[in-house]
Design a protein around this motif. Sequence first.
Motif, short mmCIF file in Angstrom:
data_model
loop_
_atom_site.label_atom_id
_atom_site.label_comp_id
_atom_site.label_asym_id
_atom_site.label_seq_id
_atom_site.Cartn_x
_atom_site.Cartn_y
_atom_site.Cartn_z
N LYS A 47 -14.97 -1.42 8.93
CA LYS A 47 -15.25 0.02 8.98
C LYS A 47 -15.69 0.56 7.62
CE LYS A 47 -11.64 0.64 12.46
NZ LYS A 47 -10.32 1.25 12.73
N GLY A 48 -15.87 -0.35 6.65
CA GLY A 48 -16.27 0.07 5.31
C GLY A 48 -15.14 0.62 4.48
N ARG A 49 -13.92 0.29 4.84
CA ARG A 49 -12.74 0.78 4.12
C ARG A 49 -12.10 -0.35 3.35
NH1 ARG A 49 -10.28 3.81 9.38
NH2 ARG A 49 -11.88 5.39 9.58
N ALA A 50 -11.11 -0.02 2.53
CA ALA A 50 -10.39 -1.01 1.74
C ALA A 50 -8.90 -0.69 1.74
CB ALA A 50 -10.91 -1.01 0.31
N ILE A 51 -8.11 -1.70 1.40
CA ILE A 51 -6.68 -1.52 1.25
C ILE A 51 -6.43 -1.03 -0.18
CG2 ILE A 51 -4.44 -2.70 1.21
CD1 ILE A 51 -5.55 -2.55 3.99
N GLY A 52 -5.59 -0.01 -0.32
CA GLY A 52 -5.33 0.54 -1.64
C GLY A 52 -3.86 0.60 -1.96
N ILE A 53 -3.59 0.90 -3.21
CA ILE A 53 -2.22 1.10 -3.67
C ILE A 53 -2.10 2.57 -4.02
CG2 ILE A 53 -0.52 0.49 -5.43
CD1 ILE A 53 -2.17 -2.15 -5.75
N ILE A 54 -1.09 3.22 -3.45
CA ILE A 54 -0.91 4.64 -3.71
C ILE A 54 0.42 4.90 -4.39
CG2 ILE A 54 -2.33 5.34 -1.74
CD1 ILE A 54 0.36 6.08 -0.33
N LYS A 55 0.48 6.03 -5.06
CA LYS A 55 1.73 6.49 -5.66
C LYS A 55 1.98 7.89 -5.13
CE LYS A 55 4.04 7.48 -9.94
NZ LYS A 55 4.95 6.58 -10.56
N GLU A 56 3.21 8.09 -4.65
CA GLU A 56 3.58 9.39 -4.12
C GLU A 56 4.43 10.11 -5.15
OE1 GLU A 56 5.61 11.48 -0.20
OE2 GLU A 56 5.62 9.31 -0.38
N ASP A 57 4.06 11.34 -5.48
CA ASP A 57 4.85 12.15 -6.39
C ASP A 57 6.14 12.55 -5.70
OD1 ASP A 57 5.65 15.08 -7.34
OD2 ASP A 57 4.60 14.09 -9.01
N GLU A 58 7.27 12.26 -6.34
CA GLU A 58 8.56 12.50 -5.68
C GLU A 58 8.86 13.97 -5.48
OE1 GLU A 58 11.92 12.14 -9.01
OE2 GLU A 58 10.68 10.34 -8.88
N HIS A 59 8.22 14.87 -6.22
CA HIS A 59 8.49 16.30 -6.07
C HIS A 59 7.52 16.96 -5.10
CE1 HIS A 59 11.44 15.92 -9.22
NE2 HIS A 59 10.52 15.41 -10.03
N SER A 60 6.22 16.75 -5.33
CA SER A 60 5.22 17.42 -4.49
C SER A 60 4.86 16.60 -3.26
CB SER A 60 3.95 17.68 -5.29
OG SER A 60 3.30 16.45 -5.59
N HIS A 61 5.22 15.31 -3.25
CA HIS A 61 4.89 14.39 -2.16
C HIS A 61 3.39 14.18 -2.01
CE1 HIS A 61 9.07 14.15 -1.09
NE2 HIS A 61 9.14 15.46 -1.06
N GLU A 62 2.62 14.58 -3.04
CA GLU A 62 1.19 14.30 -3.02
C GLU A 62 0.98 12.84 -3.34
OE1 GLU A 62 -1.08 16.85 -5.53
OE2 GLU A 62 -0.32 18.67 -4.60
N MET A 63 -0.04 12.27 -2.73
CA MET A 63 -0.33 10.85 -2.95
C MET A 63 -1.65 10.72 -3.69
SD MET A 63 0.80 9.05 0.58
CE MET A 63 0.80 10.38 1.77
N ARG A 64 -1.68 9.73 -4.59
CA ARG A 64 -2.94 9.45 -5.27
C ARG A 64 -3.15 7.95 -5.30
NH1 ARG A 64 -2.59 8.39 -10.99
NH2 ARG A 64 -0.41 8.39 -11.61
N VAL A 65 -4.40 7.57 -5.19
CA VAL A 65 -4.76 6.16 -5.23
C VAL A 65 -4.69 5.69 -6.67
CG1 VAL A 65 -6.58 4.48 -4.79
CG2 VAL A 65 -6.26 6.41 -3.22
N ILE A 66 -3.98 4.58 -6.88
CA ILE A 66 -3.90 4.04 -8.24
C ILE A 66 -4.50 2.65 -8.33
CG2 ILE A 66 -1.91 5.44 -8.90
CD1 ILE A 66 -0.17 2.94 -8.48
N GLY A 67 -4.90 2.08 -7.19
CA GLY A 67 -5.53 0.76 -7.22
C GLY A 67 -6.15 0.41 -5.88
N LYS A 68 -7.02 -0.59 -5.94
CA LYS A 68 -7.69 -1.09 -4.77
C LYS A 68 -7.47 -2.59 -4.73
CE LYS A 68 -12.35 -1.55 -2.87
NZ LYS A 68 -13.77 -1.21 -3.11
N ILE A 69 -7.07 -3.11 -3.59
CA ILE A 69 -6.85 -4.55 -3.45
C ILE A 69 -8.18 -5.21 -3.12
CG2 ILE A 69 -5.64 -6.35 -2.18
CD1 ILE A 69 -3.38 -4.29 -1.76
N ILE A 70 -8.58 -6.10 -3.99
CA ILE A 70 -9.87 -6.78 -3.84
C ILE A 70 -9.62 -8.23 -3.43
CG2 ILE A 70 -11.94 -7.46 -5.08
CD1 ILE A 70 -11.94 -4.79 -6.21
N GLY A 71 -10.45 -8.77 -2.60
CA GLY A 71 -10.37 -10.17 -2.26
C GLY A 71 -9.71 -10.48 -0.92
N LEU A 72 -9.33 -9.47 -0.19
CA LEU A 72 -8.77 -9.70 1.14
C LEU A 72 -9.90 -9.65 2.17
CD1 LEU A 72 -5.42 -7.74 1.36
CD2 LEU A 72 -5.76 -10.19 1.30
#
Length: 72
Positions: A47-72
């Motif tokens: 579908k043109g997507r990738a698996i990523g690594i996210i970090k969730e802020d413990e206070h705001s619960h906002e998520m941000r992408v901090i990495g992309k898994i390459i090679g799968l």
Amino acid sequence: MNRMSVNLSPEMEALIDETSKREGISKAEVIRKAFALLKISETEKTKGRAIGIIKEDEHSHEMRVIGKIIGL
């Protein structure tokens, strides 16, 4: 259920063993989870997507992408 023999490197065998003990699950379950993750990766790749690594802020619960898994 089918059985399969696989040759593993000592590092991969140790990883499976450590994960099994840490998670309190069988080695077979570790391997099944790994294949489930691979299936998700392959499905999303078509579908043109990738698996990523996210970090969730413990206070705001906002998520941000901090990495992309390459090679799968």
